[in-house]
Design a protein around this motif. Structure first.
Motif, PDB file in Angstrom:
ATOM      1  N   GLU A  23      -4.737   6.069  -7.033  1.00  0.00           N
ATOM      2  CA  GLU A  23      -3.691   5.305  -6.331  1.00  0.00           C
ATOM      3  C   GLU A  23      -2.373   5.591  -7.036  1.00  0.00           C
ATOM      4  O   GLU A  23      -1.998   4.946  -8.005  1.00  0.00           O
ATOM      5  N   GLU A  75       4.042   6.112  -4.584  1.00  0.00           N
ATOM      6  CA  GLU A  75       4.430   6.960  -3.456  1.00  0.00           C
ATOM      7  C   GLU A  75       5.679   7.782  -3.744  1.00  0.00           C
ATOM      8  O   GLU A  75       5.954   8.751  -3.038  1.00  0.00           O
ATOM      9  N   VAL A 116       0.859  -1.190   0.000  1.00  0.00           N
ATOM     10  CA  VAL A 116       0.000   0.000   0.000  1.00  0.00           C
ATOM     11  C   VAL A 116       0.890   1.234   0.000  1.00  0.00           C
ATOM     12  O   VAL A 116       1.753   1.373   0.871  1.00  0.00           O
ATOM     13  N   PRO A 117       0.717   2.123  -0.979  1.00  0.00           N
ATOM     14  CA  PRO A 117       1.595   3.303  -1.055  1.00  0.00           C
ATOM     15  C   PRO A 117       1.276   4.329   0.034  1.00  0.00           C
ATOM     16  O   PRO A 117       0.141   4.407   0.514  1.00  0.00           O
TER      17      PRO A 117
END
Lengths: 549, 549
Positions: free
Chosen positions: B174, B177, B8-9
């Motif tokens: 999404e 990151e 999960v970023p």
């Protein structure tokens, strides 16, 4: 678009290097029953380097090898916590409370070639040795009767002799932050144990979170007492977080009984402790019985199972120690929720908040899924299965060295969220209140009935000793609740009266039609209600069930 | 080996979603000079969604577009802080204190197509508009005389009208990151300004760090007052960190004078504030002169330049407010060091620790590089240039839309560490003490002489008003110090006596041979010693230099 920031991985070796230099004066104190044993973070760092050299050069541990630890909470376990992931291997903590056959299964599944074991635990491990297929090296830490190892195929080493005279620095490799760093198996009550492979990234982020003010706020002003075992979800992340923050540690080793706990608190003066309710329950009784100076403790963290309100109030009212409730599981690293109340509330409202499981941090998303698979509102009322997502939440289980990661449907949603198996509500301000395990919920006509809620109401009746409610098949509704009750000696109350008692407390459609008085609720080995047995007894017609209209 | 954790970023949209739901009741209060304006985090979240819709649908902002903000600290700036990175664009904060030509250069270099501007700042922006090559849309926030925009090529929008009636949720993408999230240019005194492109990852990790106990420990119990501008290294990370933790914010808007600051503190009752020394100096004088109830403030964070000890003691002794010294720069996000003293020290020892720049967290590695390029020990004595490395430290500068990232040799070491340009020492327990800027250090025969140290000693002499020491070329030693002094009116002290005075305080080899009395030390526009001018005057033979043996 590219950013211009450095691409530096989040690694356990950074926690090790930082803690053992900048915070080199902080200490790990291990309780021994006699004089406490103190070791500075600087020394821990040097010995972690020596351990890594020994594992690599003497025991041929290489990248990705799993190294097991069957150890209490102590300074040497801390060294393993830091050295093994930092060198690129995988720290595999072994739960010494598991049944022997599960321990064997887990060690074989993880293919541990090396196990570090406390001398005091040799009697537990020795009988299993013939069944451990991959074990080549056993490293014994601390005193213990080693004669039980006579005849073992694995080579036996003494920890201190093994690491002695090795270099006190190590050129820690620059790993990928998504590489596996630690492995912990769930002691699942159904099916084989399942392994969660934590990454450097997940452990590092989790450590940062533990040190935030909304979690446990560890700093150099703290001495942290993880009573929760280091084989239990990495002692809730406290050892790595404390080493990162320069918070000293008090390690209880095998002294988990109320009297030595009280003594070590009085002597070493920890500021924060963490354990399951039974441990704190014992300590509270000890403190009530014998006056001890425990004013050092600013916070006691309770997790692992629901915390009785009387326990929280007892610590606070009688000993001035603030109790913080937390929730998590092996698959969630474990934080999870922490039940700090919101700003500005007080009195009973504050207690109501503190009795919840608490709030998730920004890094953990939570949602509730209802019986029909739809997402439910966070309105404090709608109850559904809790699903979570985040960078330190498991997305699969370890499938073994040759296997693919395991993603069982009952554990992971199609879009990758973890199904916690817990049922509850989320308030608009994010507080989680768990009401049941998903497997114990009664799925009745597209709605859920909480077995725990019915049980709590029934057990509040003065004539009832115990009550267990389980789902039984129903042609019309799919499932309906069966209420089984244990009556107090001499009680003569009838089912109609019990149903009427319940009817004043819950919605009409939730009221059980099926009732049975039983002599005792069947229990598991750890004392929990064994509802599997009740369901089987019902299916086999072994219960004397009365059907009410 | 793979880990089984979810991938999960770390994204700003998570901070936005979490803060505006779980902490929806927290507030951003903007000071207006009259009735403070309050807006809940929930409302900020809805308006951030509306802003994102407006930017995308009305102004065609798409991924990677830079959106400029020329704004004070206020609720709308907070909305931009959250919406712009979350939608995938880049928040470009513009420093309203820069000279006009630098502002123009920066806006053109970043190719800002859209700029959000506070109405009160239109007189500053309007004259620059003809030179802003890429600007298509100007969004005016709040009241101000818009007639100055007549004739502007860019389309002018009203912020409230622009976002009104748009959907209050947004399906945040999404992102990776490592994508750029925010852009901030350094106001470098030499050469063109240089842009640091923060990533979602770096801002997220930095927010976690700000909220740890070893930094500022923000929580729902806090109201955070960032007096430091949001165009100055993201207000030291406080807005994002506060939103993540559910800590309310008090935004001073343009009211940065001592009297309104004191009034907003008394009225809104912040628990923690952050600003440069001059701001706090002004507030301290105000508090000394007029009694105010400022007991709400648990901590005052001082950074941006060295903090006079008298300022720290004044807040603490006379007003009971703890001052925490912090160090960082645009390239370090900015934390950086925080000068919490170690556990267990008190009295003058504690003050000595607190006067240092403080300690780095685990995520920032620090090293000292000496004159010969070798790494120096962290012994509290060896002085070298500070270099840092970490996931929120810049590894390059923005090279423009078509260009490659810039990595000038004087700013980045060959192995990628940031050269801070600051010279100082690191103690064994990690405390940084800065003594000089690298460009002002005198490199004499393979050793460094601190110009600041010599100046401080000289200025301690009763006959000396000011003193500036600069490096001048020397055939034998490479560089040697030139001491320029401004004498008190009527003082007649000779160079030999000044040298003898110095000789009692520093090592013999550091004593200057070259001396000059000057009428005043040349200053920059912000009042700092302008040593460039002195070096040029020496080179041009404009100074009357006496050479001592």
């Amino acid at each position: 678009m590219y950013s211009t920031m450095q691409d530096v991985p989040l690694l356990i070796s950074r926690i090790l290097t930082h803690g053992s230099t900048v915070h080199g004066q902080a200490q790990v104190t291990t309780w021994t029953g006699g004089e406490p044993h103190r070791r500075s973070f600087a020394e821990i760092g040097r010995r972690a380097a020596q351990l890594a050299h020994a594992l690599r050069d003497e025991l041929s541990v290489s990248d990705e090898d799993r190294v097991g630890t069957l150890m209490w909470n102590n300074a040497e376990h801390m060294e393993a916590y830091l050295a093994i992931p930092s060198m690129g291997a995988v720290l595999h903590t072994l739960n010494l409370r598991l049944p022997a056959e599960q321990l064997v299964w887990i060690i074989n599944h993880a293919e541990d070639r090396v196990v570090l074991v406390n001398g005091s635990l040799l009697p537990l491990l020795a009988p299993l040795l013939p069944q451990l297929e991959n074990l080549r090296h056993l490293v014994v830490v601390g005193p213990g009767d080693r004669s039980v190892l006579d005849g073992a195929r694995a080579r036996v080493h003494d920890y201190e002799e093994l690491i002695a005279d090795r270099p006190e620095t190590y050129d820690w490799p620059e790993l990928d932050e998504r590489d596996a760093a630690a492995l912990c198996y769930t002691s699942g009550t159904t099916g084989d144990p399942k392994g969660v492979l934590y990454s450097h990234r997940s452990l590092y982020l989790h450590s940062l979170q533990v040190n935030t003010a909304e979690a446990f706020a560890l700093s150099t002003r703290d001495i942290t007492l993880p009573v929760v075992p280091m084989f239990h979800v990495n002692a809730w992340g406290l050892p790595h977080a404390a080493f990162m923050a320069g918070a000293s540690l008090l390690m209880p080793d095998r002294f988990l009984q109320p009297a030595p706990l009280a003594e070590m608190i009085e002597t070493v003066r920890p500021t924060i402790g963490a354990a399951v309710p039974t441990i704190w329950q014992g300590l509270l009784a000890e403190l009530d019985a014998h006056k001890r100076d425990v004013a050092c403790l600013r916070t006691v963290v309770i997790g692992g199972s629901a915390c009785p309100p009387a326990l929280m109030r007892g610590f606070e009212d009688r000993h001035g120690i603030r109790v913080v409730h937390a929730w998590g599981m092996t698959e969630t690293s474990p934080l999870g929720c922490v039940s700090h109340p919101p700003a500005g509330v007080s009195g009973e409202e504050e207690w109501a908040y503190r009795a919840t499981q608490g709030r998730f941090p920004a890094s953990v998303e939570a949602r509730l899924i209802g019986p029909d698979g739809a997402q439910l509102p966070h309105d404090g009322t709608a109850a559904g299965e809790l699903e979570v997502r985040g960078p330190w939440i498991a997305g699969a289980y370890y499938g073994g060295a040759q296997g693919e990661p395991l993603r069982p449907d009952d554990k992971f949603s199609p879009d990758g969220w973890l199904r916690t198996g817990d049922v509850g509500t989320l308030s608009p301000d994010g507080y989680l209140t768990l009401t049941d395990r998903a497997k114990d919920v009664i799925k009745s006509g597209g709605e859920w009935i909480s077995s725990v809620e019915l049980e709590n109401h029934l057990m509040a009746h003065p004539d009832v000793t115990e009550a267990a409610v389980v789902a039984v098949p129903d042609d019309k509704w799919g499932e309906r609740p069966l209420a089984t009750v244990v009556l107090n000696q001499g009680a003569t109350i009838g089912y109609e009266d019990l149903k009427a008692f319940l009817g004043e407390r819950i919605a009409r459609w939730q009221l059980p039609e099926r009732w049975a008085v039983i002599p005792a609720v069947p229990k598991t080995s750890v004392g929990k209600f064994d509802k599997k047995v009740l369901r089987r007894q019902y299916a086999d017609g072994e219960l004397d069930v009365t059907l009410l209209a």
